[in-house]
Motif scaffolding. Structure first.
Motif, PDB file in Angstrom:
ATOM      1  N   UNK A 190      -0.803   0.821   3.725  1.00 33.74           N
ATOM      2  CA  UNK A 190       0.003  -0.105   2.923  1.00 33.74           C
ATOM      3  C   UNK A 190      -0.849  -1.235   2.369  1.00 33.74           C
ATOM      4  N   UNK A 191      -2.122  -0.932   2.058  1.00 33.11           N
ATOM      5  CA  UNK A 191      -3.016  -1.934   1.442  1.00 33.11           C
ATOM      6  C   UNK A 191      -3.746  -1.280   0.267  1.00 33.11           C
ATOM      7  N   UNK A 192      -3.452  -1.739  -0.954  1.00 31.20           N
ATOM      8  CA  UNK A 192      -4.055  -1.093  -2.121  1.00 31.20           C
ATOM      9  C   UNK A 192      -5.577  -1.158  -2.081  1.00 31.20           C
ATOM     10  N   UNK A 193      -6.215  -0.051  -2.447  1.00 30.06           N
ATOM     11  CA  UNK A 193      -7.688   0.045  -2.558  1.00 30.06           C
ATOM     12  C   UNK A 193      -8.416  -0.285  -1.261  1.00 30.06           C
ATOM     13  N   UNK A 194      -7.729  -0.110  -0.120  1.00 29.90           N
ATOM     14  CA  UNK A 194      -8.415  -0.321   1.173  1.00 29.90           C
ATOM     15  C   UNK A 194      -9.584   0.658   1.304  1.00 29.90           C
TER      16      UNK A 194
END
Ligand code: NAD
Length: 291
Positions: free
Chosen positions: A214-218
């Motif tokens: 649930x973290x963009x571009x992790x």
């Protein structure tokens, strides 16, 4: 090289066709079809839209789906009483509790009141335990959808290095068990893996990478191993776009297969809920139906 896209909509359509045929057979042999209830507390716009999409898929398959809306401020005991009533109702075959629930409701407590044969999302602790010994067909829907995507590639999982990022009860942990059943070598990463500065090193060696954070571009595209299979479960709103947890543009140049977001895991997850509805129906009508 550019990865093959694992198109969730077309995979979902194929599975829906199979499930529809199964429901037709159940109707012919029992005179009934599965009937599912989704208990929603309050009527938040986003939740209603999601429930409506579930209802649409249920109808396509021939399953009855009912959204039961209860007051947002219902007491936990009253909610449990509703669940018990649905457990006793032999015309209801599957029950789910729509999330998120208000903060005064302890989700884990109420989830355990859902009868284990009607547990549409496989979240009762008894079903979670049965997953370890492969004794339940009511498998949590998102991990089941990930497995469907992996099977659709026809790449054997046995002996593969699989890295899951995210260790939640609904995705990472049950998925770990499903992958072990296929003799994959599984590593589960989480927030503390990142805190220890070790996320990149695990991701880099993954033959199969599943990300549910649930973290963009992790996950940076350049970390992806050449030829890896990448399943992105994450859903993030960035401006007016929905994106996953993986840097898609770069990752797709290195991966052999990759799921898009949206349109990857999500459409298959809804269909897995319906598959559980059919399994739940079969569990409850076992004596009347040949399964
Ligand atoms: P969760 O919040 O319960 O768990 C998040 C996990 O990510 C935890 O294990 C946490 O330790 C880990 N994490 C957080 N920050 C991290 C970091 N910096 N590095 C490594 N790990 C980190 O989340 P969830 O309910 O499992 O959902 C995860 C994502 O998947 C969300 O975007 C959610 O919307 C999405 N989701 C999609 C579907 C679907 O059907 N497509 C279904 C369920 C969830």
């Amino acid at each position: 090289m550019s990865a093959k896209l694992l198109d969730g909509k077309s995979l979902a359509a194929q599975i829906k066709e199979k499930l529809k045929r199964e429901v037709d057979q159940l109707r012919a042999s029992t005179g009934q079809v599965p009937r599912l209830v989704n208990i929603m507390l309050g009527n938040d716009h986003g939740s209603c839209a999601y429930a409506n999409s579930q209802k649409r898929v249920a109808e396509q398959i021939g399953i009855q789906y009912e959204l039961v809306t209860l007051p947002h401020n219902i007491s936990q005991q009253d909610l449990i009483d509703h669940i018990k009533r649905f457990n006793r109702d032999e015309h209801i075959h599957g029950i789910m509790i729509h999330k998120p629930v208000p903060t005064h409701i302890q989700y884990r407590v109420v989830a355990n009141y859902v009868d284990i044969t009607k547990d549409l999302e496989g979240i009762n602790v008894a079903n979670i335990g049965k997953l370890i010994v492969q004794e339940t067909k009511l498998i949590p829907c998102t991990p089941a959808a990930v497995m469907e995507h992996l099977h659709s590639t026809r790449v054997p999982l046995r002996g593969k290095e699989v890295v899951i990022v995210g260790h939640s009860e609904i995705v990472g942990k049950p998925l770990n068990l499903l992958l072990l059943e296929e003799y994959a070598t599984v590593t589960v990463c989480h927030i503390a893996t990142s805190e220890a500065g070790k996320l990149m090193e695990h991701v880099r060696r993954a033959d199969v990478l599943v990300v549910a954070v649930g973290k963009p571009a992790l996950i940076k595209g350049e970390w992806i191993k050449q030829g890896a299979i990448v399943i992105d479960v994450g859903i993030n709103q960035v401006g007016d776009k929905i994106v996953g947890d993986v840097e898609f543009e770069v990752a797709q140049k290195k991966a052999s297969y990759i799921t898009p977001v949206p349109g990857g895991v999500g459409p298959v997850t809804v269909v897995m809920l319906m598959r559980n509805g059919i399994e739940a129906f079969k569990l409850q009508t076992k004596s009347k139906v040949k399964v």
